[in-house]
Design an enzyme around this catalytic site. Sequence first.
Site, PDB file in Angstrom:
ATOM      1  N   GLU A 128      60.978  57.491  31.104  1.00 24.77           N
ATOM      2  CA  GLU A 128      62.807  57.363  31.417  1.00 24.77           C
ATOM      3  C   GLU A 128      63.256  57.937  30.311  1.00 24.77           C
ATOM      4  OE1 GLU A 128      63.327  53.064  33.644  1.00 24.77           O
ATOM      5  OE2 GLU A 128      61.678  53.859  34.603  1.00 24.77           O
TER       6      GLU A 128
ATOM      7  N   HIS B 180      60.914  51.818  29.443  1.00 22.73           N
ATOM      8  CA  HIS B 180      59.937  52.103  30.306  1.00 22.73           C
ATOM      9  C   HIS B 180      60.012  53.899  29.482  1.00 22.73           C
ATOM     10  CE1 HIS B 180      60.388  49.620  33.558  1.00 22.73           C
ATOM     11  NE2 HIS B 180      59.780  48.939  32.885  1.00 22.73           N
TER      12      HIS B 180
ATOM     13  N   GLU C  91      70.763  52.338  35.631  1.00 29.02           N
ATOM     14  CA  GLU C  91      69.718  53.536  35.889  1.00 29.02           C
ATOM     15  C   GLU C  91      70.821  54.695  35.899  1.00 29.02           C
ATOM     16  OE1 GLU C  91      66.594  53.506  36.600  1.00 29.02           O
ATOM     17  OE2 GLU C  91      66.722  51.266  37.287  1.00 29.02           O
TER      18      GLU C  91
ATOM     19  N   HIS D 178      67.817  52.740  31.998  1.00 33.15           N
ATOM     20  CA  HIS D 178      67.147  52.687  32.769  1.00 33.15           C
ATOM     21  C   HIS D 178      66.765  54.740  32.647  1.00 33.15           C
ATOM     22  CE1 HIS D 178      63.875  49.333  32.390  1.00 33.15           C
ATOM     23  NE2 HIS D 178      64.942  49.344  31.699  1.00 33.15           N
TER      24      HIS D 178
HETATM   25 ZN   LIG Z   1      62.985  51.458  34.179  1.00 28.92          ZN
END
Ligand SMILES: [Zn+2]
Length: 730
Positions: free
Chosen positions: A359, A356, A587, A494
């Site tokens: 990110e 992504h 994350e 991420h």
């Molecule tokens: Zn992500």
Amino acid sequence: MWGLLLALATFAPAVDVGLGAPSTSVLGLTSPATTKAPVPTPRSSPAQPSAGKENGTSEQHVRIRVIKKKKIIMKKRKKLTRPRPPVTARPSVTTSPAGTLDLPEKQEPDCPPLGLESLRVSDNQLDASSSQSFGLGPHRGRLNIQSGLEDGDLFDGAWCAEQQDAEPWLQVDARHPTRFSGIITQGRNSIWRYDWVTSYKVQFSNDSRTWWGSKNRSSGMDAIFPANSDPETPVLNLLPEPQVARFIRLLPQTWLQGGASCLRAEILACPVSDPNGLFPEVPVLGSSDSLDFRHHDYKAMRKLMKQVNEQCPNITRIYSIGKSHQGLKLYVMEMSDQPGEHELGEPEVRYVAGMHGNEALGRELLLLLMQFLCREFLRGDPRVTRLLTETRIHLLPSMNPDGYETAFHRGSELVGWAEGRWNHQGIDLNHNFADLNTPLWEAEDEGLVPDTVPNHHLPLPTYYTLPNATVAPETWAVIKWMQRIPFVLSANLHGGELVVSYPFDMTRTPWAARELTPTPDEAVFRWLSTVYAGTNRAMQDPDRRPCHSQDFSLYGSIINGADWHTVPGSMNDFSYLHTNCFEVTVELSCDKFPHENELPQEWENNKDALLTYLEQVRMGIAGVVRDKDTELGIADAVISVDGINHDVTTAWGGDYWRLLTPGDYMVTASAEGYHTVTRSCRVTFEEGPVPCNFRLTKTPKQRLRELLATGAKVPPDLRRRLERLRGQKN
Ligand SMILES: [Zn+2]
């Protein structure tokens, strides 16, 4: 639809002229950011996959409204009755408010955010005139905060004043005299409602009692700042003159009709010196490592990687696994004592960041990691030296460079929550891998696994390989890479939350939004996730508050991916079902694109975790499967562990790695043309991997086949054995 809405909202005199209250002049601020019209972001297009939030909830589908009905209300209010503060109340460094230009005298876009988004500003530094509910309290008035799913829950997506509140304000206590230079606002994040503020005033105070306003320099009147015209696009206003104060207030003047005074904000502020030590010291966010703590766009990234390569030529190699849709290369930094070679018995590990594109922290962490590994290797650090000698590390900092360039161009504070997430074709790469879960589970339901359908290395479905299949070039590049190198362990970096999530990412019940869906390797995945979460300083901070709407710290900051929200076609699931590689999602931070000045702190938060996680490749058993007669390694031999319905295979040299938690295991090696061998292997808490080697004997049939292939005659003893075997069968 959404693009039209934005366009209309942008060009309508939404904010100032024609609606002005008599007591206030309208300030036509022309700082670069305020004149920048909000550009429709990829998330806003109905054609885009839904992914406004990291948890993938659809947002845009409910946001279709009739524009004609949109009007801006302006409160009827009396002339500002608050007394002007005495001049002495102001810090002496502040310049006179009566300038002659409306432009900021010296723009200071370089003042960093105070930290509403990053949570460096704590909840009790935020205050408000009123709030509609606890979940819409001032502590929710943070840039990019995401709401929970329910309307009216504890985790709503903005600060919202009560409807009756005639003079709403949101206040931030910087706790120190601070040079405020700008304000960024957003509307309310909600899948149910539309709320945003269209204009506001700004006031300052040193004691939270006496306030003075930001003035329009030409008129000397209170400045009115144009604010938002949609819920999500962040809008920056630089102050006409930066002000030194301890408190700052945003006073909404107008907001969307039918809505409430709701906003999310970030404050730009530079620290000021405190020579007399009147205030408690501001904790310095730093790192003892002198590394390149900046955000790197494509060119800067390439340059930095080249520098690391030149600094450490003996342990590094740069290669590209393919190109993005826009032609940017997907560069990988390989780090090992023999770069470019798979050494027998040496496991291959990888980190992938930036699938992504918005990110952005993972990308920088990998660039920092390669600098750090190079430097520590040169210094002879034993931990790093061992890691580089015993493993082959591949770092892909930017899987979606096109998306990143978009986000980088907008900047860390103004990129919003979703812009740059997708690749250039609008594909979410983490939904774009082949769904191998469905064929596996269907075969399992029919009782075909593992005898008829293997429980590992599931092939790509035919539809996925057709020319018209929607597979992004970035996804293909990674799939080919996964097929080329015998990876054992990986993490996929991420941002936007603080949690480690492990496969399966897709729920087994079709269409279930969330459901605990463990793999047969649940124990290993929970261990891997716990290792990262347990060594990450931010995740371990006992005082940390939840990022958005879920408190993952209650579960040790780890979660099964499907139990969080289902993701079909995720990279983790694909990696596990198509290759030997075990992969989790990390994350890394509440803020997807932290400001540059957060990078040293984020590096410190993650440095140990990044190293410790890679060291987990030593957990379990490893060995070589060889031919008993020739001692040659057997490629593609299958390693099965009793009780775990997921096998791994050997690499070309016959070497394999099977991640396992401590315990006793019956392990079976089997290969085409060989007798199967089972042996017991014990995994202890000591550092491994535990050697578990196999020597397989060829079956008589295989010997015969090979002999016949070379044109030789079958020896009499083998012929007799074969005849005997044939007799047994009959
Ligand atoms: Zn992500």
